[in-house]
Design a protein around this motif. Structure first.
Motif, mmCIF file in Angstrom:
data_model
loop_
_atom_site.group_PDB
_atom_site.id
_atom_site.type_symbol
_atom_site.label_atom_id
_atom_site.label_comp_id
_atom_site.label_asym_id
_atom_site.label_seq_id
_atom_site.Cartn_x
_atom_site.Cartn_y
_atom_site.Cartn_z
ATOM 1 N N UNK A 61 11.993 -44.791 -23.834
ATOM 2 C CA UNK A 61 12.327 -45.154 -25.214
ATOM 3 C C UNK A 61 11.059 -45.570 -25.958
ATOM 4 N N UNK A 62 10.234 -46.406 -25.313
ATOM 5 C CA UNK A 62 9.003 -46.871 -25.951
ATOM 6 C C UNK A 62 8.054 -45.717 -26.225
ATOM 7 N N UNK A 63 7.951 -44.771 -25.277
ATOM 8 C CA UNK A 63 7.027 -43.652 -25.465
ATOM 9 C C UNK A 63 7.510 -42.748 -26.607
ATOM 10 N N UNK A 64 8.805 -42.473 -26.671
ATOM 11 C CA UNK A 64 9.328 -41.640 -27.750
ATOM 12 C C UNK A 64 9.138 -42.315 -29.109
ATOM 13 N N UNK A 65 9.329 -43.620 -29.149
ATOM 14 C CA UNK A 65 9.133 -44.355 -30.405
ATOM 15 C C UNK A 65 7.663 -44.290 -30.826
ATOM 16 N N UNK A 66 6.767 -44.379 -29.850
ATOM 17 C CA UNK A 66 5.330 -44.286 -30.152
ATOM 18 C C UNK A 66 4.985 -42.905 -30.695
ATOM 19 N N UNK A 67 5.552 -41.872 -30.093
ATOM 20 C CA UNK A 67 5.291 -40.499 -30.557
ATOM 21 C C UNK A 67 5.800 -40.328 -31.989
ATOM 22 N N UNK A 68 6.948 -40.911 -32.285
ATOM 23 C CA UNK A 68 7.545 -40.751 -33.607
ATOM 24 C C UNK A 68 6.793 -41.534 -34.684
ATOM 25 N N UNK A 70 3.767 -43.912 -34.103
ATOM 26 C CA UNK A 70 2.364 -44.239 -33.799
ATOM 27 C C UNK A 70 2.293 -45.487 -32.923
ATOM 28 N N UNK A 71 1.176 -45.594 -32.243
ATOM 29 C CA UNK A 71 0.938 -46.726 -31.341
ATOM 30 C C UNK A 71 0.908 -48.050 -32.116
ATOM 31 N N UNK A 73 2.375 -48.952 -34.861
ATOM 32 C CA UNK A 73 3.698 -49.396 -35.300
ATOM 33 C C UNK A 73 4.458 -50.022 -34.120
ATOM 34 N N UNK A 74 4.325 -49.395 -32.958
ATOM 35 C CA UNK A 74 4.982 -49.940 -31.755
ATOM 36 C C UNK A 74 4.433 -51.326 -31.412
ATOM 37 N N UNK A 75 3.117 -51.473 -31.454
ATOM 38 C CA UNK A 75 2.485 -52.758 -31.133
ATOM 39 C C UNK A 75 2.899 -53.818 -32.152
ATOM 40 N N UNK A 76 2.937 -53.435 -33.424
ATOM 41 C CA UNK A 76 3.341 -54.386 -34.456
ATOM 42 C C UNK A 76 4.776 -54.861 -34.232
ATOM 43 N N UNK A 77 5.637 -53.952 -33.811
ATOM 44 C CA UNK A 77 7.014 -54.335 -33.511
ATOM 45 C C UNK A 77 7.056 -55.369 -32.373
ATOM 46 N N UNK A 78 6.262 -55.131 -31.337
ATOM 47 C CA UNK A 78 6.229 -56.070 -30.208
ATOM 48 C C UNK A 78 5.727 -57.444 -30.647
ATOM 49 N N UNK A 79 4.706 -57.457 -31.502
ATOM 50 C CA UNK A 79 4.169 -58.736 -31.986
ATOM 51 C C UNK A 79 5.215 -59.502 -32.779
ATOM 52 N N UNK A 80 5.976 -58.773 -33.600
ATOM 53 C CA UNK A 80 6.991 -59.440 -34.419
ATOM 54 C C UNK A 80 8.116 -60.015 -33.561
ATOM 55 N N UNK A 149 -2.207 -57.825 -23.251
ATOM 56 C CA UNK A 149 -1.965 -58.948 -24.153
ATOM 57 C C UNK A 149 -1.816 -58.421 -25.574
ATOM 58 N N UNK A 150 -0.910 -59.042 -26.335
ATOM 59 C CA UNK A 150 -0.642 -58.572 -27.696
ATOM 60 C C UNK A 150 -1.866 -58.679 -28.598
ATOM 61 N N UNK A 151 -2.838 -59.530 -28.216
ATOM 62 C CA UNK A 151 -4.055 -59.649 -29.023
ATOM 63 C C UNK A 151 -4.975 -58.444 -28.861
ATOM 64 N N UNK A 152 -4.737 -57.631 -27.832
ATOM 65 C CA UNK A 152 -5.574 -56.455 -27.564
ATOM 66 C C UNK A 152 -4.658 -55.238 -27.398
ATOM 67 N N UNK A 153 -4.347 -54.523 -28.489
ATOM 68 C CA UNK A 153 -3.389 -53.404 -28.418
ATOM 69 C C UNK A 153 -3.738 -52.361 -27.367
ATOM 70 N N UNK A 154 -5.042 -52.144 -27.120
ATOM 71 C CA UNK A 154 -5.433 -51.120 -26.144
ATOM 72 C C UNK A 154 -5.037 -51.502 -24.722
ATOM 73 N N UNK A 155 -4.835 -52.785 -24.492
ATOM 74 C CA UNK A 155 -4.514 -53.228 -23.131
ATOM 75 C C UNK A 155 -3.025 -53.140 -22.813
ATOM 76 N N UNK A 156 -2.187 -52.942 -23.807
ATOM 77 C CA UNK A 156 -0.743 -53.050 -23.633
ATOM 78 C C UNK A 156 -0.180 -51.877 -22.828
ATOM 79 N N UNK A 157 0.680 -52.201 -21.875
ATOM 80 C CA UNK A 157 1.401 -51.202 -21.079
ATOM 81 C C UNK A 157 2.871 -51.310 -21.469
ATOM 82 N N UNK A 158 3.365 -50.311 -22.203
ATOM 83 C CA UNK A 158 4.734 -50.374 -22.706
ATOM 84 C C UNK A 158 5.469 -49.053 -22.562
ATOM 85 N N UNK A 159 4.745 -47.953 -22.622
ATOM 86 C CA UNK A 159 5.395 -46.647 -22.564
ATOM 87 C C UNK A 159 5.326 -46.079 -21.151
ATOM 88 N N UNK A 160 6.094 -45.011 -20.917
ATOM 89 C CA UNK A 160 6.080 -44.370 -19.607
ATOM 90 C C UNK A 160 4.685 -43.851 -19.279
#
Length: 982
Positions: A61-68, A70-71, A73-80, A149-160
């Motif tokens: 689900x996370x990977x499809x949302x990222x594809x739709x 962008x990365x 937008x997905x990270x911003x959602x997680x932060x919120x 960590x949410x402070x470093x978007x490149x480090x986040x593991x969320x998608x498949x």
């Protein structure tokens, strides 16, 4: 499968030895009201619509949302969703970071573990990408965030894609995990059987471990039998808790299990340090610091050991100042109880009790009463507390002699001196606060102690030994005369000291001839060798020896005075001030660099800044006047150095200037740490807070300054800031002395402040010390100062304390009358604005109810008291109210008139929480007492006795008549009687 009531002893042992690691999953954060994975992904599923179905995994689900979208937008959602400040850390997180582990791995994005470690003042490194792995070390707690960590978007593991490529993209983390899983026992918390994160970690463990299977444990909530079998097949031992996931009961069950796990670790640690297993480490804590690298004087060491193994009761170690007596005794004792090679139980002493001299005891350094009290406290036995001193000492002497006959103890009495044999002795009686011992003549103290040492009566050949270290005293026994260093020992010491000082670098001219001259001047005295070397440790320093040549053959005191005099002249003005400042601190204590710097004048602190001041202090170390511990960033002045300086003309005026500066600094420090900004009223704004733990490391210095301030204007200011701190740390004798000094100080106190100190501070302390008559006298003294209007709060307190006194004396009617009057005062508007008064009145109403047999009413009053305390931030995790709530809950009965099981469970949780908060000694000891009572009810007599013995041992070091000590002694005897009866 282990049940929730069992904690695997292997798990406990591995963690207790520092071989444990924790993995924390999303289930742990549910208690902080963070969303579950399903709730977190629900909006994304809705956004994707028909592109997903109910069986689509969270990762997909996370990977499809990222594809739709962008990365970003997905990270911003997680932060919120996950960065909301309303998510507060739980007690579970605090318990996790408090476990003895070097690293905690988590697959969570939140910062609750970081917040918990910050609250517990635990140094930590947070690692969330491969480049930070190098910062992981054993000196700090490492929190490894495997999913970034949410402070470093490149480090986040969320998608498949992130998930399945993780180890390939992060080889450094993979290597760290490999080592961790191969060498440590792992405890998984907050992972369900179906959690893909758990599957990834277990798969990695299986791939990397080869034939060696790691020890893996997982805490699971109501697992099915099939999932338990599947986990076992993967090598995971399941710890099952019989509660549903995602419920409040689940949060409580996990917290309760962690508390019991922590308590098991504490119990294991105590057993590890108890006799005989691991006894050496416990004994070494009783020894003073000694230099294990120093020259080993084998002849003297063997002589002391011969004395210890002889039939003599007393081993007398004599020698001049600075000759190394204490060093030799400490080394001999350490060798005796912890010999090289195999540990021989028959040769070991059961316990070492090292008794240091005190300035308060005058030139003798000791009093017989204090020696008996120290032995009794160390050996966990009680003494007679009779009003007649002569009869009390006679009975206590018989008790101590019997103890030394029955048990194999090693008593070391350091610096026991004959006042007639110490001309110009530097010890001085420290004013009114010095205590009763100073009222006696030194010669009487000396004769009394020597008579006890030499006349043991029927106990002349006990199992125990007493080592006496002295320069001047003569006591019958096995005598060891510590002589000067022989030529070989002196040469070895000189070479070692020269290397440590880098002498050749600073004085290249120092050669063999200089060394011979130095040893001739020092006369084989180790301290003199060190000082003489330090004088030479500069360019052209070897020429100093020419001026000192006449000292050869002189007495050690003459040599010391000359050497220290030369060093003080060689130091610049700033260096001399540092040395003088060090003299005001407690003897033989390591002093933080920050404190030493605060004792210096503004001229010294301001000339060149902090680095220059630090350089000056280290210069004093190079000249041998101080010692420095880089790990502690602290300084120490040797006792002999202090004595020589006291003989050398350091004036009382100079010392008073230092004390004035230090007192001013400590008052500012205490105000910043102790005062509660939410409470405007003096005295009440210093109620117990978590921040008070910052005071603990500096307490010995603060205590000395408080006693010195007893006759000056600062006494009241110290008292008003520290009175509640001392109550929470079980420092009742110091508390009484501090308050009495404030009341007697030259600076006049306001009427209301004096009344407050009499009614609350003194009367309550006497109540705690079970000194009823003195408590009543203080209440009367305070009430004389009260007015009808404007003092309603103090009237309420006085009536509440009087109710407590009456209920203890079984004057039930009077107790109820006084508590009713206290309640009437508390309802007045003046008191309603002061919730700390309401908290105390309700607490005493609870005491009256509990002692009157109404447990449910007592519980309600105690809960009301805790509610009032919450209005101003509470007091030390409820160190006064929570023990009472627990004790009341234990007395509540169910319909069958049996102890209510749910109430008992709640009481246990309260007591365990109190024990965890070890900074607040009063609450911790009452918590242990409550756990001992529960253990006794559950027929766990051995555990109850162990807890009670520890309570009694700790309190006896501070008091002989405390209420809790009386309760513990009574319960202890009842349990023993019941055991013997059975």
């Amino acid at each position: 499968m282990a049940t929730q009531d069992e904690i695997d002893p292997v798990l406990v042992e591995r963690f207790a030895h520092g071989n444990g690691t924790i993995f924390v999953g999303a289930g742990i954060s549910l208690g902080a009201r963070l969303p579950s994975w399903s709730k977190l992904m629900a909006p994304l599923r809705a956004d994707l619509g028909s592109a997903v179905n109910p069986n689509t995994s969270y990762l997909d689900v996370a990977e499809l949302y990222e594809v739709k979208h962008s990365r970003s937008v997905l990270v911003q959602y997680l932060k919120e969703r996950l960065g909301d400040v309303r998510f507060q850390l739980t007690r579970t997180h605090e318990l996790i970071v408090g476990l003895p582990v070097q690293r905690i791995y988590t697959t969570n994005f939140d910062t609750l573990l970081e917040q918990a470690s910050q609250k517990r003042q635990i140094n930590r490194n947070v690692i969330f990408n491969a480049s930070q792995v190098g910062f992981s070390d054993t000196s700090t707690l490492s929190i490894v965030k495997l999913h970034g960590d949410l402070s470093d978007p490149e480090s986040i593991v969320i998608s498949a894609r992130d998930f399945y490529s993780y180890f390939g993209r992060n080889p450094a983390v993979a290597d760290l995990l490999k080592v961790e899983l191969q060498t440590h026992t792992v405890l998984f918390l907050g992972y369900s059987f179906s959690d893909p994160n758990l599957g990834m970690i277990l798969g990695n463990a299986a791939n990397q471990s080869g034939s060696v299977r790691p020890l893996l444990y997982s805490l699971q909530l109501k697992p099915s039998e099939l999932s338990v079998r599947a986990m076992n097949a993967r090598g995971v031992k399941v710890i099952a808790l019989d509660v549903d996931a995602g419920t409040a009961d689940a949060d409580s069950a996990v917290e309760d299990w962690l508390r019991r796990f922590r308590q098991s670790l504490i119990s294991f640690e105590r057993r590890k340090h108890s006799f005989p297993a691991g006894a050496a480490s416990e004994r070494e804590r009783s020894l003073p610091a000694y230099r294990k690298h120093a020259v080993r004087r084998n002849g003297m060491l063997e002589r002391i050991k011969t004395g210890l193994s002889s039939d003599f009761r007393v081993v007398m170690v004599k020698g001049a100042a600075g000759i190394g007596k204490t060093q030799l005794v400490a080394e001999a004792v350490a060798d005796c109880v912890h010999p090289p090679g195999t540990y021989m139980l028959d040769d070991a002493f059961e316990q070492i009790i090292w008794i240091r001299s005190t300035v308060d005891a005058g030139p003798v350094g000791h009093s017989l009463e204090r020696i008996f009290e120290t032995i009794a406290a160390g050996a966990d036995t009680s003494l007679y507390n009779l009003p007649d001193r002569e009869l009390r000492n006679k009975k206590n002497q018989s008790r101590i002699n019997a103890l030394l006959q029955e048990r194999r103890l090693l008593i070391v009495i350091e610096d026991f001196e004959d006042p007639a044999g110490v001309p110009g002795c530097p010890y001085q009686v420290a004013g009114k606060a010095a205590g009763a011992a100073t009222q006696r003549r030194p010669a009487e103290d000396f004769r009394e102690i020597r008579a006890w040492l030499e006349n043991a009566g029927p106990y002349a050949n006990p199992k125990s030994r007493i080592v006496v270290i002295s320069r001047s005293a003569i006591v019958a026994g096995f005598v060891v005369e510590v002589c000067r260093l022989d030529e070989d020992e002196a040469q070895e010491l000189l070479r070692e000291q020269a290397r440590s000082l880098l002498l050749r670098r600073h004085c290249p001219e120092f050669g063999e001839q200089s060394a011979k001259e130095l040893l001739r001047i020092a006369g084989g005295n180790p301290q003199a060798v060190k000082w003489a070397l330090c004088l030479c440790n500069r360019e052209g320093g070897h020429k100093q020896l020419d001026r000192l040549a006449s000292l050869a053959g002189e007495e050690s005191d003459v040599v010391f005075d000359a050497l220290v005099g030369e060093i003080m002249r060689a130091l610049d003005a700033a260096g001399r001030e540092v040395v003088i400042a060090m003299m005001v601190f407690p003897s033989e204590e390591w002093i933080a660099a920050e404190l030493l710097q605060a004792a210096l004048s503004r001229q010294v602190q301001g000339s060149g800044g902090r680095n220059a001041t630090r350089k000056t202090m280290l210069g004093c170390v190079r000249f041998g006047m101080l010692e420095y511990d880089a790990c502690k960033d602290a300084y120490l002045m040797h006792r002999t150095t202090r004595e020589v300086l006291q003989r050398g003309g350091v004036t009382a005026f100079e010392l008073d200037q230092v004390k004035t500066r230090l007192a001013a600094y400590l008052l500012r420090f205490l105000k910043n740490v102790i005062r509660n900004p939410d409470v405007p009223e003096v005295y009440w704004n210093a109620l117990v807070r978590d921040e008070m733990s910052k005071v603990d490391p500096w307490w010995p210095t603060i205590d000395a300054l408080v006693r010195w301030s007893g006759e000056c204007r600062r006494a009241a200011r110290f008292a008003l800031l520290l009175v509640h701190y001392m109550d929470s740390r079980f420092l009742n004798s110091q508390r009484l002395a501090c308050i009495e000094s404030a009341l007697q100080a030259k600076a006049p106190l306001k009427r209301r402040t004096r009344a407050l100190l009499h009614i609350d501070a003194l009367a309550w302390t006497f109540i705690e010390e079970n000194r009823q008559a003195e408590a009543r006298a203080q209440l009367e003294e305070g009430e004389k100062l009260l007015e009808k209007e404007g003092d309603e709060d103090l009237h309420a307190l006085a009536e509440a304390w009087r109710a407590r006194l009456d209920i203890v004396d079984r004057r039930i009617g009077e107790a109820h009358r006084h508590i009713a009057e206290a309640m009437a005062y508390a309802r007045k508007p003046f008191c309603k604005e002061r919730p700390w008064i309401l908290a105390r009145v309700e607490m005493m109403a609870g005491d009256v109810a509990l002692m009157g047999g109404n447990a449910e009413s007592a519980r309600d009053h105690y809960l009301a008291s805790a509610g009032h305390a919450d209005l101003y931030g509470g007091e030390g995790d409820g160190y006064q109210t929570n023990p009472r709530i627990g004790l009341a809950l234990m007395e509540i009965l169910d319909k069958e008139k049996q102890p209510d099981k749910e109430s008992m469970k709640s009481a246990r949780r309260i007591f365990e929480k109190l024990v965890e908060n070890s900074d607040v000694a009063t609450g911790r000891l009452y918590g242990q007492y409550g756990l001992a009572l529960i253990a006794a009810r559950e027929n766990a007599s051995r555990e109850a006795i162990r807890q009670l013995e520890q309570i009694m041992r700790e309190i006896r070091r501070r008091s002989s008549g405390n209420v809790l000590l009386g309760l513990a002694e009574k319960s202890y005897q009842q349990i023993l009687d019941a055991s013997h009866g059975g």
